[in-house]
Scaffold this motif. Sequence first.
Motif, short mmCIF file in Angstrom:
data_model
loop_
_atom_site.label_atom_id
_atom_site.label_comp_id
_atom_site.label_asym_id
_atom_site.label_seq_id
_atom_site.Cartn_x
_atom_site.Cartn_y
_atom_site.Cartn_z
N ASN A 78 0.79 -1.23 0.00
CA ASN A 78 0.00 0.00 0.00
C ASN A 78 0.82 1.29 0.00
OD1 ASN A 78 -2.76 -0.81 -0.09
ND2 ASN A 78 -2.54 -1.63 1.97
N ILE A 79 2.13 1.18 -0.09
CA ILE A 79 2.98 2.38 0.00
C ILE A 79 2.68 3.37 -1.13
CG2 ILE A 79 5.37 3.21 -0.24
CD1 ILE A 79 5.00 2.16 2.50
N LYS A 80 2.48 2.87 -2.35
CA LYS A 80 2.25 3.78 -3.47
C LYS A 80 0.98 4.61 -3.24
CE LYS A 80 2.55 0.49 -6.62
NZ LYS A 80 2.62 -0.19 -7.92
N THR A 81 -0.07 3.95 -2.79
CA THR A 81 -1.32 4.66 -2.52
C THR A 81 -1.12 5.64 -1.36
OG1 THR A 81 -2.48 2.67 -3.21
CG2 THR A 81 -3.80 4.36 -2.15
N ALA A 82 -0.35 5.23 -0.36
CA ALA A 82 -0.08 6.11 0.78
C ALA A 82 0.67 7.36 0.32
CB ALA A 82 0.71 5.37 1.85
N PHE A 83 1.66 7.18 -0.58
CA PHE A 83 2.38 8.33 -1.13
C PHE A 83 1.40 9.31 -1.79
CE2 PHE A 83 6.74 6.29 -1.39
CZ PHE A 83 7.42 7.32 -0.76
N GLU A 84 0.54 8.78 -2.66
CA GLU A 84 -0.36 9.66 -3.40
C GLU A 84 -1.41 10.29 -2.49
OE1 GLU A 84 -1.60 11.93 -6.57
OE2 GLU A 84 0.27 10.83 -6.28
N LYS A 190 -7.92 8.08 -9.75
CA LYS A 190 -8.65 9.36 -9.58
C LYS A 190 -7.72 10.51 -9.23
CE LYS A 190 -12.86 7.13 -7.93
NZ LYS A 190 -13.64 6.81 -6.73
N ALA A 191 -6.74 10.24 -8.39
CA ALA A 191 -5.80 11.28 -8.00
C ALA A 191 -5.00 11.77 -9.19
CB ALA A 191 -4.88 10.78 -6.89
N PHE A 192 -4.53 10.84 -10.03
CA PHE A 192 -3.79 11.22 -11.22
C PHE A 192 -4.68 11.99 -12.20
CE2 PHE A 192 -0.22 7.74 -11.18
CZ PHE A 192 0.26 8.26 -10.01
N LEU A 193 -5.91 11.57 -12.32
CA LEU A 193 -6.84 12.30 -13.20
C LEU A 193 -7.02 13.74 -12.71
CD1 LEU A 193 -8.86 12.36 -15.54
CD2 LEU A 193 -10.60 11.51 -13.95
N SER A 194 -7.12 13.92 -11.40
CA SER A 194 -7.30 15.28 -10.86
C SER A 194 -6.07 16.15 -11.10
CB SER A 194 -7.66 15.24 -9.38
OG SER A 194 -6.54 14.88 -8.60
N ARG A 195 -4.92 15.54 -11.22
CA ARG A 195 -3.71 16.33 -11.49
C ARG A 195 -3.69 16.88 -12.91
NH1 ARG A 195 1.83 14.55 -8.87
NH2 ARG A 195 1.22 13.31 -7.06
N THR A 196 -4.46 16.26 -13.81
CA THR A 196 -4.46 16.73 -15.19
C THR A 196 -5.57 17.74 -15.42
OG1 THR A 196 -5.88 14.94 -15.97
CG2 THR A 196 -3.50 14.55 -16.02
#
Length: 196
Positions: A78-84, A190-196
């Motif tokens: 879960n580290i990647k999700t925790a980072f984001e 969803k987080a990556f989509l919001s960055r765009t």
Amino acid sequence: MNKYKFDVRGHLKNIIESKEESQKQIADKIGISASHLSKFLNGQEIALWMVLEIVRYLDKDNEIEIMRQCCYEATKKNIKTAFEYAHSKKLDSMTTHLIGETINGSNRELREWALVYGWQLESKYSRVYSEVEYLEKLKPLKPSSQDLKTLLLILEMLCFYYSGKFDLSLHYVEKIHDMLPEIKDPFIQKAFLSRT
């Protein structure tokens, strides 16, 4: 290493006991299986995005504090999700903690994630932004996961956007949108989509 000692599972169990809904009804409403909810409440690790859905349904007002503890407890899975999550909520101390947990580890991909989130923190507080320097930092990385490949494209897109190269950044947005469906973690997607 747990920085906080907040009993997330005990807290959420108490909320469930005070509701007039069964665990199955709650799980159905948030879109996960009842077995995943039960596993989490009984101390097993499940995907962090599922935990976030549970927390948002049961105790939205305390989401950040609860998720902070869950991020501190996150394992490799879960580290990647925790980072984001930490990045999206501007929890810089959490991001710094996660970097410390992964930057010197044996997992190459997680070390790369730590580098990338470290650079994001560094550029956030930098008084001078250099597109060329930032892009040079990204070049040596050889990501193997779709998640990190997409994140690197997002960072390149932002470099061009902040430099006023809007046509080029729009081209990157289109490429990123094509890649998003391949990301398996719904929160990261969803987080990556919001960055765009």
